[in-house]
Design a protein around this motif. Structure first.
Motif, PDB file in Angstrom:
ATOM      1  N   UNK A  64       0.842  -1.199   0.000  1.00  0.00           N
ATOM      2  CA  UNK A  64       0.000   0.000   0.000  1.00  0.00           C
ATOM      3  C   UNK A  64       0.875   1.247   0.000  1.00  0.00           C
ATOM      4  N   UNK A  65       0.358   2.308  -0.565  1.00  0.00           N
ATOM      5  CA  UNK A  65       1.122   3.559  -0.530  1.00  0.00           C
ATOM      6  C   UNK A  65       0.995   4.211   0.849  1.00  0.00           C
ATOM      7  N   UNK A  66       1.747   5.252   1.072  1.00  0.00           N
ATOM      8  CA  UNK A  66       1.796   5.894   2.388  1.00  0.00           C
ATOM      9  C   UNK A  66       0.430   6.375   2.852  1.00  0.00           C
ATOM     10  N   UNK A  67      -0.328   7.016   1.974  1.00  0.00           N
ATOM     11  CA  UNK A  67      -1.653   7.523   2.361  1.00  0.00           C
ATOM     12  C   UNK A  67      -2.594   6.390   2.746  1.00  0.00           C
ATOM     13  N   UNK A  68      -2.530   5.272   2.020  1.00  0.00           N
ATOM     14  CA  UNK A  68      -3.383   4.138   2.354  1.00  0.00           C
ATOM     15  C   UNK A  68      -3.004   3.552   3.715  1.00  0.00           C
ATOM     16  N   UNK A  69      -1.701   3.446   3.979  1.00  0.00           N
ATOM     17  CA  UNK A  69      -1.264   2.941   5.276  1.00  0.00           C
ATOM     18  C   UNK A  69      -1.674   3.890   6.405  1.00  0.00           C
TER      19      UNK A  69
END
Length: 158
Positions: A64-69
């Motif tokens: 997952x990308x940073x925003x999703x995490x």
């Protein structure tokens, strides 16, 4: 209502897998040596180093990308009762601050999330707090629609 960077479908997948991960137990059949059907498949619930569910979760959350995490951590906190929906922006800012302190943010975020007991339930509770129905997004075979094969179609046998 905050707009999530992660889709409800992805969160639903993580909820399902996290719940599978949470039911694992310590070795309950230490002398296992026969085939699984003789042992009533009890070994499938044992927590082992080669647990495919853990590997799948680690790989999925790690990709997952940073925003999703960040949204996942915030959803977990929301579901745990660390704040309310009105405090979403503050909770997410705290998650970003905590992530900034990690030496390996992607890996450490995964470890943090998987280290939380009942992660699946907390994420589900977080989505519920936001009014997002994640149950329609399940990716398991049991929740799929009807079979592609027509019920009246005869089964082909050789």
């Amino acid at each position: 209502m905050p707009e999530l960077a992660i889709s409800a479908e992805k969160v639903a997948f993580i909820i399902e897998k996290a719940r599978e991960f949470d039911v694992k137990e310590a070795a309950s059949d230490p002398d296992s040596g026969s085939n699984p059907s003789d042992d009533d498949d009890i070994d499938v619930l044992e927590d082992t180093a080669s647990d495919p569910v853990a590997s799948e979760l680690i790989g999925f959350i790690g990709a997952l990308n940073e925003d999703e995490q960040l949204d996942l951590v915030t959803l977990m906190w929301l579901g745990r009762g660390d704040g309310s929906v009105d405090e979403w922006d503050d909770l997410r800012a705290r998650a970003a601050e905590a992530r900034a302190e990690y030496k390996a943010p992607r890996r450490e975020a995964v470890q943090y999330l998987l280290g939380e007991p009942m992660l699946g339930d907390l994420l589900a509770d977080g989505l519920d707090e936001l009014g997002i129905d994640w149950t329609d997004e399940r990716l398991t075979a049991d929740s799929s629609g009807p079979s592609e094969r027509d019920e009246d179609e005869p089964t082909k046998r050789r």
